[in-house]
Design a protein around this motif. Structure first.
Motif, short mmCIF file in Angstrom:
data_model
loop_
_atom_site.label_atom_id
_atom_site.label_comp_id
_atom_site.label_asym_id
_atom_site.label_seq_id
_atom_site.Cartn_x
_atom_site.Cartn_y
_atom_site.Cartn_z
N PRO A 1 44.99 37.15 40.28
CA PRO A 1 44.12 37.07 41.02
C PRO A 1 43.90 34.96 41.70
N CYS B 1 43.19 34.79 45.77
CA CYS B 1 41.43 34.00 46.03
C CYS B 1 42.07 32.66 47.18
N ARG C 1 35.86 37.41 45.63
CA ARG C 1 34.70 38.92 45.67
C ARG C 1 33.84 38.61 44.74
N PHE D 1 31.10 40.58 41.67
CA PHE D 1 32.14 41.29 40.76
C PHE D 1 30.06 42.25 40.29
N ARG E 1 28.80 31.74 45.71
CA ARG E 1 30.55 31.17 44.99
C ARG E 1 31.42 31.35 46.04
N ALA E 2 31.65 32.55 45.49
CA ALA E 2 32.98 32.70 46.72
C ALA E 2 33.10 32.67 47.74
#
Lengths: 242, 345
Positions: free
Chosen positions: A72, A76, A82, A84, A149-150
């Motif tokens: 992951p 990123c 992404r 969740f 945040r992403a």
């Protein structure tokens, strides 16, 4: 060539084929919706692309790089952000600190991370709650925080996992506006969604899964008229407008 | 819970409205501690504070890994012991000054931590804790059966003329007091800066949610190893200090399991993942143990452990985030009162 190309992706859990031979592509700058009934394998596909699972067969190519089976953190860094389905906020950290963690991907300086984080927080409309602990946010705000945040990692493509689940109609509308805003800013978006009324109008293309297989792909209007999709998922009552 | 949002995160986040005394209280406290050995002149009083500082430093070092990065280790005695043995062996066998030994001790502890960390970080939660216990026990058994390092009988360090170079002081304990005070100041300063840096944010992210941390591009194994190495380095340095302080080391005083427990207990009691928690913890738990020993002598052997147990239960019931959280809660209530009062004027 499309930004994301998934070819022949297969993922089994024991004897269960969660994804069978999935092939899809996401063009740069578009919004693609991934839909299907419960247990269709949407989240599995999503997690395989994001690197949480290694596929049993098939390839994932992003921006020309073969990212199949990358962990992951590398996915990123390749430019895929992404969220969740069940939000994973850093609960004992404030909203600002949560987003700064994302922003630190591109800098060592806390000051720069803070500025980048504030920009992402502003885009997602969380500015007034930036000093709240993430654990104290409402579900809707926590989903926004996931996006912020992403975003702070500056992704080329953003994958949203059930961004609308658990939201009331007003919050849903705000979330749709946020997605459209991000798309206008040039972020490619792949969204997994349950709520059809939301996905239909905003997606450029839809991919429909059922029982781990891809049963249709195309423009929303075409999907809404597709016999197999109607049978598998929409039910007889749903008719596409026009 | 709600009032914490107004001031600061429980994880020791920089407060939005800084506590007005922080800039005053810390220098004042430091000054008081610098003057302490000349105000209280008994060797017992010096010894007491040396132990407080030593355990505060150890707790602070543990705090980097266990408090901030959330990887609770119950094997820190291994790093402490390896640090103590490294400098002592260098001194006894090769005549190398303990200051060099201290650096070597820290580095050997780092090497050991990477060796232990790489396989055990594949484990999560309780399984990680168990792995650290087991690996530390292996180190204990290895040293107990290693004749070159003195085996179970341990090593006596040679009595050398006292002085800074030899790192030995016989006529007074005051130099030890300042050395360990400096070590505590250094490790606390390091934690202070780590807390505010990218490292600190990544550590806390890993503690809060490893999956989310990975999705944000954090190589969690790498950052856990960094936390472990930092933590082990200072623990090893403390080991060297201890060896020079007591001039005798054996597996039972520098590698035993109860030491690992105490190293963890102090920050957890005081408030793990906070800058002041380990110091607060050491200032309460160590004197408690020393005074019960003094006043009850042999009969009070286990009293301190009993009291520790009681205190841990109280903390677990009333404030699981540790004693420092009680302090911040009080502070935030004061801030709330102040805001309310201001809004009324």
């Amino acid at each position: 060539m499309a930004l994301l190309e998934v070819t022949g992706l297969t993922k089994n859990f024991g004897g269960l084929a969660a994804n069978q031979d999935i092939t899809l592509s996401v063009e740069d700058g578009t919004i693609v919706g991934l839909i299907g009934p419960n247990g269709a394998g949407k989240t599995t596909l999503f997690n395989t692309i994001a690197g949480l699972y290694a596929p049993d067969a098939g390839r994932v190519v992003f921006a020309g790089a073969d990212i199949t089976g990358w962990p992951p953190e590398r996915v990123c860094r390749a430019g895929i952000g992404r969220t969740f389905q069940i939000t994973k906020s850093f609960r004992q950290m404030t909203v600002l600190e949560n987003v700064m963690v994302g922003a630190f991907l591109h800098t060592f300086s806390p000051r720069q991370a803070r500025q980048a984080a504030l920009a992402a927080i502003e885009k997602t409309g969380l500015l007034s709650r930036k000093d709240m602990l993430a654990g104290n946010l409402t579900v809707a705000d926590r989903k926004r925080l996931e996006v912020a945040r992403a975003l702070a990692t500056r992704p080329r493509m953003l994958m949203l996992d059930e961004a609308m689940a658990g939201l009331n109609p007003k919050e849903r509308q705000e979330a749709v506006e946020l997605i459209l805003f991000l798309a206008r800013e040039g972020t490619t978006i792949l969204l997994v969604e349950h709520v059809m009324e939301v996905v239909m109008p905003i997606s450029h293309r839809l991919v429909v899964l059922d029982y781990g297989k891809q049963i249709a792909e195309g423009k929303p209007e075409a999907i809404a008229r597709d016999e197999r999709v109607i049978k598998a998922y929409l039910g007889e009552r749903y008719r596409a407008p026009g | 819970m709600a009032d914490t949002t107004l001031t600061e995160g429980a994880a020791g986040a920089p407060a939005r409205k800084p506590f007005p005394l922080a800039g005053v209280a810390v220098p004042l406290l430091a000054l008081a501690l610098l003057a302490y050995p000349f105000v209280f002149r008994l060797p017992f009083q010096h010894n007491l504070m040396i132990l407080v500082f030593l355990y505060a430093s150890l707790g602070q070092a543990w705090n980097i890994l266990g408090g901030y990065a959330g990887q609770s280790s119950l094997g820190h005695a291994a790093f402490f012991g390896v640090g103590a043995y490294a400098s002592s062996l260098l001194l006894v066998k090769f005549g190398i000054v303990p200051w060099v030994g201290m650096l070597a001790g820290g580095l050997v502890a780092v090497a050991l931590s990477l060796l232990i960390g790489y396989p055990s970080f594949r484990l999560k939660g309780h399984y990680f804790v168990i792995a650290t216990i087991v690996l530390a026990e292996i180190i204990y058994i290895l040293f107990t059966n290693w004749p070159f390092a003195g085996g179970a009988e341990g090593l006596f360090l040679p009595l050398l003329p006292e002085g800074v170079v030899n790192f030995e002081f016989h006529s007074s304990k005051i130099p030890y007091y300042y050395i360990i005070f400096a070590i505590l100041a250094v490790v606390t300063t390091v934690v202070f800066f780590v807390e505010r840096s990218k490292l600190g944010f990544y550590f806390r992210a890993i503690r809060e949610d490893p999956d989310a941390a990975r999705s944000l591009g954090i190589d969690i194994t790498r950052y856990k190893l960094i936390a472990m190495a930092l933590s082990a380095f200072f623990t090893g340095v403390c080991g060297t200090f201890y060896a020079q302080f007591v001039l005798f080391i054996e597996p039972n005083n520098s590698l035993n399991f109860m030491l690992s427990v105490l190293i963890m207990l102090i920050p957890v009691f005081g408030g793990s993942g906070t800058l002041w928690g380990p110091i607060l913890g050491a200032f309460i738990l160590i004197p408690l143990s020393e005074f019960t020993r003094v006043y009850l002598s042999g009969a009070g052997r286990a009293i301190d452990l009993t009291l520790y147990g009681l205190l841990i239960m109280l903390v677990a019931i009333f404030e699981p985030r540790g004693l420092w959280a009680v302090v911040t809660r009080f502070r935030s209530r004061e801030t709330l009162k102040w805001r309310f009062w201001k809004s009324q004027v």
